[in-house]
Design a protein around this motif. Structure first.
Motif, mmCIF file in Angstrom:
data_model
loop_
_atom_site.group_PDB
_atom_site.id
_atom_site.type_symbol
_atom_site.label_atom_id
_atom_site.label_comp_id
_atom_site.label_asym_id
_atom_site.label_seq_id
_atom_site.Cartn_x
_atom_site.Cartn_y
_atom_site.Cartn_z
ATOM 1 N N UNK A 169 49.563 10.687 59.702
ATOM 2 C CA UNK A 169 49.993 11.897 58.988
ATOM 3 C C UNK A 169 50.309 11.612 57.510
ATOM 4 N N UNK A 170 51.380 10.867 57.264
ATOM 5 C CA UNK A 170 51.914 10.742 55.899
ATOM 6 C C UNK A 170 50.906 10.206 54.888
ATOM 7 N N UNK A 171 50.311 9.032 55.195
ATOM 8 C CA UNK A 171 49.402 8.419 54.203
ATOM 9 C C UNK A 171 48.157 9.281 53.957
ATOM 10 N N UNK A 172 47.433 9.713 55.024
ATOM 11 C CA UNK A 172 46.265 10.550 54.717
ATOM 12 C C UNK A 172 46.635 11.884 54.064
ATOM 13 N N UNK A 173 47.826 12.403 54.400
ATOM 14 C CA UNK A 173 48.275 13.662 53.765
ATOM 15 C C UNK A 173 48.372 13.470 52.256
ATOM 16 N N UNK A 175 46.826 11.318 50.457
ATOM 17 C CA UNK A 175 45.491 11.116 49.890
ATOM 18 C C UNK A 175 44.756 12.455 49.728
ATOM 19 N N UNK A 176 44.868 13.333 50.719
ATOM 20 C CA UNK A 176 44.167 14.622 50.626
ATOM 21 C C UNK A 176 44.751 15.491 49.499
ATOM 22 N N UNK A 177 46.065 15.426 49.339
ATOM 23 C CA UNK A 177 46.679 16.184 48.238
ATOM 24 C C UNK A 177 46.232 15.619 46.897
ATOM 25 N N UNK A 178 46.094 14.297 46.860
ATOM 26 C CA UNK A 178 45.613 13.641 45.631
ATOM 27 C C UNK A 178 44.173 14.055 45.326
ATOM 28 N N UNK A 179 43.325 14.113 46.376
ATOM 29 C CA UNK A 179 41.938 14.552 46.163
ATOM 30 C C UNK A 179 41.888 15.966 45.582
ATOM 31 N N UNK A 180 42.929 16.757 45.888
ATOM 32 C CA UNK A 180 42.977 18.127 45.350
ATOM 33 C C UNK A 180 43.810 18.181 44.064
ATOM 34 N N UNK A 181 43.968 17.011 43.449
ATOM 35 C CA UNK A 181 44.607 16.918 42.126
ATOM 36 C C UNK A 181 46.109 17.199 42.098
ATOM 37 N N UNK A 182 46.764 17.006 43.250
ATOM 38 C CA UNK A 182 48.223 17.061 43.261
ATOM 39 C C UNK A 182 48.774 15.765 42.663
ATOM 40 N N UNK A 183 50.007 15.832 42.167
ATOM 41 C CA UNK A 183 50.703 14.614 41.722
ATOM 42 C C UNK A 183 51.592 14.219 42.894
ATOM 43 N N UNK A 184 51.202 13.120 43.550
ATOM 44 C CA UNK A 184 51.729 12.867 44.897
ATOM 45 C C UNK A 184 52.796 11.769 44.923
ATOM 46 N N UNK A 185 53.863 12.033 45.654
ATOM 47 C CA UNK A 185 54.882 11.016 45.933
ATOM 48 C C UNK A 185 55.006 10.918 47.458
ATOM 49 N N UNK A 186 54.913 9.698 47.980
ATOM 50 C CA UNK A 186 55.104 9.510 49.428
ATOM 51 C C UNK A 186 56.443 8.806 49.642
ATOM 52 N N UNK A 187 57.309 9.445 50.423
ATOM 53 C CA UNK A 187 58.647 8.907 50.669
ATOM 54 C C UNK A 187 58.727 8.324 52.080
ATOM 55 N N UNK A 188 59.719 7.489 52.309
ATOM 56 C CA UNK A 188 59.883 6.831 53.608
ATOM 57 C C UNK A 188 61.339 6.423 53.766
ATOM 58 N N UNK A 189 61.629 5.644 54.790
ATOM 59 C CA UNK A 189 63.040 5.362 55.099
ATOM 60 C C UNK A 189 63.711 4.482 54.035
#
Ligand code: NAP
Length: 283
Positions: A169-173, A175-189
């Motif tokens: 879920x998290x990592x591919x999500x 990446x897909x937002x990035x492909x659509x030109x979002x500025x992406x931050x992935x958070x975790x514990x």
């Protein structure tokens, strides 16, 4: 009050599209089939598999179920996958996870032919997500992208924050937002001051797996909030990660649980199976 993003309605539109395409293939003499392997008696897995069978029935995809006992040996499972890989009447293969203890999930995932890996979990398909040259996308993140598109929410230029960094879920999500030109931050514990990061999100996706984890103070005014979580509350009722009653007052749009991301995941599985059938018939 936020707009409720209706996953049931959007997934029905996706499933209807698949149904029409499956019927067209049938007219050309092409039969579409998904093989579903379930090992053991996990009650949640049984429900997920039953829902997938129902979706197959609706879309006209043949669903071939292989229910194996929990004591199944790794070699037996791999032999079944090998047989299905070589069976030209099977277009997609999925093995419901988690597997009972003693079975190696990573080996099972890699044993499925990448052309039939409709969950898009194997190394080859995951790698293709990075480069954007994919045949299949993992069902949950792809379902979320379909929802955003349906609602006219364009990630381009927006702050997109994903909580959770799982491979499915998290990592591919992100990446897909990035492909659509979002500025992406992935958070975790280990993310420091999570609320400070999530408050900056225009689009916030939570894939943590903890009930009531996302509270109103973690959400900026007018954010789009996508709840991937599937948890049980103290009364055993299905709920997401987001404290819905609070957050819906602040968000501009929000997905409910149930009836949000879940149905989209299954609809994309049907779409991936159709894609597999088309590719395998050089269409
Ligand atoms: P997972 O593999 O358990 O990953 C959970 C992620 O949450 C991890 O990356 C973890 O960080 C992060 N996390 C845990 N506690 C945190 C905290 N206090 N602060 C910030 N991050 C935290 O789960 P998953 O497979 O991605 O699934 C997540 C949820 O989505 C589950 O409820 C699952 O049932 C649901 N789900 C729903 C669908 C659907 O169709 N609706 C599909 C798949 C999954 P670390 O990496 O640092 O441990």
């Amino acid at each position: 009050m936020a707009k409720i993003i209706d996953g049931k309605k959007i997934s029905a539109a996706v499933r209807d599209g698949v149904k029409a395409e499956v019927a067209k293939l049938k007219e050309q003499g092409i039969h579409t089939c998904l093989a579903v392997i379930i090992v053991g008696d996990d009650p949640a897995s049984k429900i997920y598999v039953a829902n997938k069978e129902k979706a197959c029935e609706y879309t006209g995809i043949e669903s071939r179920k292989y229910a194996l006992p929990a004591e199944t040996k790794m070699e037996e499972l791999l032999a079944l996958i090998d047989k299905l890989n070589n069976d030209k009447t099977v277009n997609g293969i999925l093995c419901q996870l988690p597997l009972p203890k003693g079975l190696d999930e990573k080996r099972v995932i890699e044993a499925i032919s990448p052309q039939k890996d409709v969950d898009a979990f194997c190394h080859e398909n995951v790698g293709k997500i990075m480069t954007g040259e994919f045949d299949f996308l993992p069902c949950t993140p792809a379902g979320i992208m379909e929802m955003l598109e349906y609602e006219g929410i364009d990630p381009a230029g927006k702050n997109c924050v994903v909580i959770g960094r799982s491979n499915i879920v998290g990592k591919p999500m992100g990446m897909l937002l990035l492909h659509k030109n979002g500025t992406v931050t992935i958070c975790h514990s280990r993310t420091r001051d999570l609320p400070e990061v999530t408050r900056r999100a225009d689009i916030l996706v939570s894939a943590v797996g903890k009930a009531n984890f996302v509270t109103a103070d973690m959400v900026g005014d007018g954010a789009v909030v996508i709840d991937v979580g599937m948890n049980r509350d103290e009364n055993g009722k299905l709920c997401g990660d987001v404290l819905f009653s609070e957050v819906e007052k602040k968000a501009s749009a929000i997905t409910p649980v149930p009836g949000g991301v879940g149905p989209m995941t299954i609809a994309v599985l049907m779409k991936n199976t159709l894609t597999a059938a088309r590719r395998q018939n050089n269409l």
